[in-house]
Design an enzyme around this catalytic site. Structure first.
Site, PDB file in Angstrom:
ATOM      1  N   ASN A 195      -4.704   2.036   7.656  1.00 25.06           N
ATOM      2  CA  ASN A 195      -3.474   2.821   7.769  1.00 25.06           C
ATOM      3  C   ASN A 195      -3.650   4.056   6.892  1.00 25.06           C
ATOM      4  OD1 ASN A 195      -0.907   3.879   7.698  1.00 25.06           O
ATOM      5  ND2 ASN A 195       0.027   2.147   6.622  1.00 25.06           N
ATOM      6  N   TRP A 196      -3.850   5.179   7.535  1.00 24.58           N
ATOM      7  CA  TRP A 196      -4.152   6.400   6.768  1.00 24.58           C
ATOM      8  C   TRP A 196      -2.894   7.055   6.197  1.00 24.58           C
ATOM      9  CZ3 TRP A 196      -8.364   9.389  10.152  1.00 24.58           C
ATOM     10  CH2 TRP A 196      -9.493   8.561  10.278  1.00 24.58           C
ATOM     11  N   LYS A 197      -1.744   6.570   6.580  1.00 23.63           N
ATOM     12  CA  LYS A 197      -0.458   7.123   6.100  1.00 23.63           C
ATOM     13  C   LYS A 197      -0.445   8.653   6.266  1.00 23.63           C
ATOM     14  CE  LYS A 197       0.051   3.128   3.168  1.00 23.63           C
ATOM     15  NZ  LYS A 197       0.609   2.508   1.997  1.00 23.63           N
ATOM     16  N   HIS A 212       6.726  -0.705   8.937  1.00 19.86           N
ATOM     17  CA  HIS A 212       6.061  -0.648   7.622  1.00 19.86           C
ATOM     18  C   HIS A 212       7.125  -0.526   6.526  1.00 19.86           C
ATOM     19  CE1 HIS A 212       3.664   0.822   4.284  1.00 19.86           C
ATOM     20  NE2 HIS A 212       2.632   0.276   4.896  1.00 19.86           N
ATOM     21  N   GLU A 236       7.333   1.291   4.061  1.00 20.65           N
ATOM     22  CA  GLU A 236       7.709   2.679   3.736  1.00 20.65           C
ATOM     23  C   GLU A 236       8.731   3.209   4.738  1.00 20.65           C
ATOM     24  OE1 GLU A 236       3.653   4.073   3.452  1.00 20.65           O
ATOM     25  OE2 GLU A 236       3.434   2.809   1.675  1.00 20.65           O
ATOM     26  N   GLU A 255       3.055  -7.854   4.323  1.00 21.59           N
ATOM     27  CA  GLU A 255       2.750  -6.871   3.293  1.00 21.59           C
ATOM     28  C   GLU A 255       3.811  -6.958   2.195  1.00 21.59           C
ATOM     29  OE1 GLU A 255       0.063  -3.490   4.775  1.00 21.59           O
ATOM     30  OE2 GLU A 255       2.125  -2.897   5.127  1.00 21.59           O
ATOM     31  N   GLY A 311      -0.067  -0.281  -2.536  1.00 22.94           N
ATOM     32  CA  GLY A 311      -0.411   0.920  -3.298  1.00 22.94           C
ATOM     33  C   GLY A 311      -0.295   0.747  -4.802  1.00 22.94           C
ATOM     34  N   SER A 366      -2.906  -3.542  -1.255  1.00 20.91           N
ATOM     35  CA  SER A 366      -4.012  -3.390  -2.213  1.00 20.91           C
ATOM     36  C   SER A 366      -5.255  -4.198  -1.833  1.00 20.91           C
ATOM     37  CB  SER A 366      -3.551  -3.724  -3.636  1.00 20.91           C
ATOM     38  OG  SER A 366      -2.547  -2.813  -4.050  1.00 20.91           O
ATOM     39  N   GLY A 389      -4.501   0.315   3.271  1.00 22.61           N
ATOM     40  CA  GLY A 389      -4.049   1.692   3.065  1.00 22.61           C
ATOM     41  C   GLY A 389      -5.084   2.486   2.307  1.00 22.61           C
ATOM     42  N   GLY A 390      -4.906   2.580   0.999  1.00 21.14           N
ATOM     43  CA  GLY A 390      -5.753   3.429   0.144  1.00 21.14           C
ATOM     44  C   GLY A 390      -7.249   3.266   0.380  1.00 21.14           C
TER      45      GLY A 390
END
Ligand code: PGA
Length: 252
Positions: free
Chosen positions: A10-12, A96, A98, A168, A174, A214, A235-236
């Protein structure tokens, strides 16, 4: 009963077009020859067309980070499922945390998105998870049950591969704080049992439940070793080619 693991990036809201092209190229190379797992990447909407060109003909599946339920119309800021299909997207992240926390998306809205995606043959990756305060108040399983039941309300799953869930925990996203394998497995097993009350046994047993929060090259093997963890939503660590490559090559 075999569930094919899915590693999803997930590149956000990251990557310029040049960065997206390079990262997608690295993912395509990293996947060559892998037949026992599926790989998905979700660039920002602006990079979908560019990344589609790079992944075409490869085994990497293209996903959007959200999707509307209507085919067209006055929905400023939204993207229709048919528009995503046209770009070669076959999956979409929905719900998600977010989207829920920053943009106020509700369970009911998320359910509409899931239904819309399914109607157009886009596989949802339906996300759910508790906040830290909910966990500390002992409400984790109640929250998961509410989000999963509401997200899947009225959704008939005929083909188990056409629906992906992603646990999640919000406190792990994150933050560098991963849920322990035991915490994650406990939640996944709870959701698996919940699915068994909602769908036919063979369907519920074959639907994949990813873990996200994470995930990195150091913890992916242990997490995916758990019996009910069928992949990772990353993600990251999906933004760096070398770490995502290592995650793709997780050892079961
Ligand atoms: P993270 O994000 O891997 O950076 O924690 C996961 C996600 O939000 O999907």
């Amino acid at each position: 009963m075999q569930r094919i693991p899915l590693i999803a990036g997930n590149w956000k809201m990251h990557t310029s077009l040049a960065e997206a092209r390079a990262l997608a190229g690295a993912v395509v190379s990293a996947c060559k020859g892998l037949t026992d797992r599926e790989i998905m990447i979700a660039p920002p909407f602006t990079a979908l067309a560019t990344v589609a060109e790079v992944v075409r003909g490869s085994q990497v599946r293209l996903a959007a980070q959200n999707v509307c339920w209507e085919e067209q119309g006055a929905f400023t800021g939204e993207i229709a499922p048919s528009m995503l299909r046209e770009l070669g997207c076959s999956m979409a992240i929905i719900g998600h945390s977010e989207r829920r926390q920053i943009f106020g998306e509700t369970d009911a809205l998320i359910n509409q998105r899931v239904a819309g995606a399914m109607r157009f043959g886009i596989t949802p990756v339906l996300c759910f998870g508790e906040t830290l305060s909910e966990r500390e108040a002992g409400q984790t399983m109640a929250v998961l049950e509410r989000q999963v039941r509401a997200g899947l309300s009225g959704i008939n799953v005929v083909e188990p591969a056409s629906m992906v869930l992603a646990y999640e925990p919000v406190w792990a996203i994150g933050t560098g704080k991963t849920a322990s394998e035991e915490q994650a497995q406990e939640a996944h097993e709870f959701v698996r049992n919940l699915l068994l009350t909602m769908y036919e046994k063979s369907i519920a047993q074959q639907m994949r439940i990813l873990y996200g929060g994470s995930v990195n090259s150091g913890n992916v093997d242990a997490l995916l070793h758990q019996p009910d963890i069928d992949g990772a939503l990353v993600g990251g660590a999906s933004l760096k080619a070398d770490s995502f490559e290592r995650i793709i090559h997780f050892r079961q």
